[in-house]
Design a protein around this motif. Sequence first.
Motif, mmCIF file in Angstrom:
data_model
loop_
_atom_site.group_PDB
_atom_site.id
_atom_site.type_symbol
_atom_site.label_atom_id
_atom_site.label_comp_id
_atom_site.label_asym_id
_atom_site.label_seq_id
_atom_site.Cartn_x
_atom_site.Cartn_y
_atom_site.Cartn_z
ATOM 1 N N ARG A 271 7.986 -1.695 12.794
ATOM 2 C CA ARG A 271 7.225 -1.919 14.022
ATOM 3 C C ARG A 271 6.585 -0.604 14.461
ATOM 4 N N PHE A 272 5.282 -0.676 14.728
ATOM 5 C CA PHE A 272 4.548 0.521 15.162
ATOM 6 C C PHE A 272 3.964 0.274 16.540
ATOM 7 N N TYR A 273 4.269 1.209 17.469
ATOM 8 C CA TYR A 273 3.767 1.144 18.842
ATOM 9 C C TYR A 273 2.896 2.373 19.101
ATOM 10 N N GLY A 274 1.608 2.135 19.226
ATOM 11 C CA GLY A 274 0.662 3.222 19.500
ATOM 12 C C GLY A 274 -0.144 2.947 20.751
ATOM 13 N N ARG A 275 0.522 2.466 21.785
ATOM 14 C CA ARG A 275 -0.159 2.053 23.010
ATOM 15 C C ARG A 275 -0.595 3.244 23.859
ATOM 16 N N PHE A 276 -1.666 3.018 24.603
ATOM 17 C CA PHE A 276 -2.154 3.961 25.630
ATOM 18 C C PHE A 276 -2.471 5.330 25.033
ATOM 19 N N ASN A 277 -3.285 5.307 23.992
ATOM 20 C CA ASN A 277 -3.782 6.530 23.377
ATOM 21 C C ASN A 277 -5.304 6.544 23.409
ATOM 22 N N ARG A 278 -5.931 7.331 22.537
ATOM 23 C CA ARG A 278 -7.394 7.455 22.526
ATOM 24 C C ARG A 278 -7.975 7.046 21.173
ATOM 25 N N ILE A 279 -7.325 6.122 20.506
ATOM 26 C CA ILE A 279 -7.756 5.690 19.182
ATOM 27 C C ILE A 279 -9.028 4.845 19.322
ATOM 28 N N ARG A 280 -10.033 5.137 18.507
ATOM 29 C CA ARG A 280 -11.323 4.435 18.573
ATOM 30 C C ARG A 280 -11.580 3.557 17.357
ATOM 31 N N HIS A 281 -11.006 3.923 16.238
ATOM 32 C CA HIS A 281 -11.266 3.158 15.015
ATOM 33 C C HIS A 281 -9.981 3.087 14.192
ATOM 34 N N VAL A 282 -9.775 1.942 13.549
ATOM 35 C CA VAL A 282 -8.612 1.738 12.700
ATOM 36 C C VAL A 282 -9.107 1.531 11.276
ATOM 37 N N LYS A 283 -8.624 2.376 10.349
ATOM 38 C CA LYS A 283 -9.089 2.347 8.960
ATOM 39 C C LYS A 283 -8.173 1.472 8.103
ATOM 40 N N ASN A 284 -8.715 1.024 6.982
ATOM 41 C CA ASN A 284 -7.927 0.173 6.087
ATOM 42 C C ASN A 284 -6.829 0.953 5.364
ATOM 43 N N THR A 285 -6.831 2.260 5.465
ATOM 44 C CA THR A 285 -5.777 3.067 4.846
ATOM 45 C C THR A 285 -4.642 3.396 5.815
ATOM 46 N N ASP A 286 -4.793 3.037 7.095
ATOM 47 C CA ASP A 286 -3.782 3.403 8.089
ATOM 48 C C ASP A 286 -2.453 2.697 7.869
ATOM 49 N N PHE A 287 -2.494 1.513 7.304
ATOM 50 C CA PHE A 287 -1.261 0.751 7.089
ATOM 51 C C PHE A 287 -1.037 0.443 5.615
ATOM 52 N N MET A 288 -1.648 1.198 4.754
ATOM 53 C CA MET A 288 -1.526 0.957 3.322
ATOM 54 C C MET A 288 -0.089 1.204 2.845
ATOM 55 N N ASN A 289 0.384 0.303 1.996
ATOM 56 C CA ASN A 289 1.707 0.401 1.350
ATOM 57 C C ASN A 289 2.863 0.265 2.330
ATOM 58 N N LEU A 290 2.622 -0.248 3.514
ATOM 59 C CA LEU A 290 3.695 -0.486 4.473
ATOM 60 C C LEU A 290 4.098 -1.963 4.397
ATOM 61 N N GLN A 291 4.768 -2.315 3.339
ATOM 62 C CA GLN A 291 5.069 -3.717 3.062
ATOM 63 C C GLN A 291 6.132 -4.292 3.995
ATOM 64 N N ARG A 292 6.854 -3.458 4.710
ATOM 65 C CA ARG A 292 7.875 -3.944 5.638
ATOM 66 C C ARG A 292 7.359 -4.083 7.067
ATOM 67 N N LEU A 293 6.112 -3.775 7.274
ATOM 68 C CA LEU A 293 5.560 -3.781 8.630
ATOM 69 C C LEU A 293 5.500 -5.205 9.186
ATOM 70 N N LEU A 294 6.108 -5.388 10.365
ATOM 71 C CA LEU A 294 6.164 -6.698 11.018
ATOM 72 C C LEU A 294 5.285 -6.762 12.262
#
Length: 338
Positions: A164-187
């Motif tokens: 589980r990834f929590y990145g709330r209340f930041n300044r992220i503008r774009h999400v790339k296709n490599t940001d979650f690569m190979n994270l097969q356990r991500l729910l």
Amino acid sequence: MSGLRSSLMGVLIGILVLVLLGPFPALSAPPGEPDGEVFDLESYDLTSETDWENLDVNIYGDGYDYDDLDQEIEVGSIAPDSAPPTPQPTPEHHEEEVTPPTSHPIPSQPPAPVTLDFKGPGLFGPETGLGMPTCLLCVCISGSVYCDDTGLDQIPPLPKDTTRFYGRFNRIRHVKNTDFMNLQRLLSVDLSGNRISGMDEDVFVSLSHLQEVLLSDNHLKILPELPRSLRLIDLRNNQLGSRGVHAEAFKDMSQLEFLYLSDNNLDYVPAPLPLSLRVLHLQNNNIQSLHEDTFCNRHDRNFIRRNLEDIRLDGNPLNINLFPSAYVCLPRLPVGGH
């Protein structure tokens, strides 16, 4: 000593004067003294040097040689032969110069700064490399990574066992296709409260076990392709229009239960919807009409959608009373205007 000699000389001169003037009666011993030898001045001859010495002795009667006294006094008054050592001037204080050890040569130039490079394969994610692990910046607990309100402008490399990834209340503008690569356990991915206006189309496609995507309070206009494994989708308060959502985007999500699309720019309900859906929130959009196949099946009059019990359509320019055939299969009427 010179005063003593002057007194003696004065006494002798007085005696000489008496002798020269004439004979005197003999002097007797002082009163109270026993009779003894009569002191007769006429019997003394002071012309010889020896008599002067005897007179000197008889007057004082102590046999002390005052020449020795004179010598001792003179010797005692003379300054010692060797003067005390002259104090040497204090040398000026000079700050001690510290000489660096010669065993390690001093480099001619300072070392180059250390650069944290997140590129290349590594233990903590697809782009970690030799850089600082995300768990030193965020909080990692039992597979959950909490990076809320840390000033991030991009998603950091995540440990491979992240669930589980929590990145709330930041300044992220774009999400790339490599940001979650190979994270097969991500729910679950929660990026609520950022400034995201764009996402790569296939950013979530490879996450076959992903169950929750929360992207509320961003600036999304186009929804990327989502995996069929999702159970919850939260897209509230974005800028999604009907053209920004793929046709039949939610049809094959057989596990989807919660779909939150309120406060967007949608002008119709994104049907068909999976039978697993329990909650559908579409308030504060631009929806103006409903169709018979929006929730039901016009070809099957016995069809009942039993799971969908919470439909919110309030805040739309829609009169739900005009479309009774659209929700005859529902166990509960939608909440809506007019």
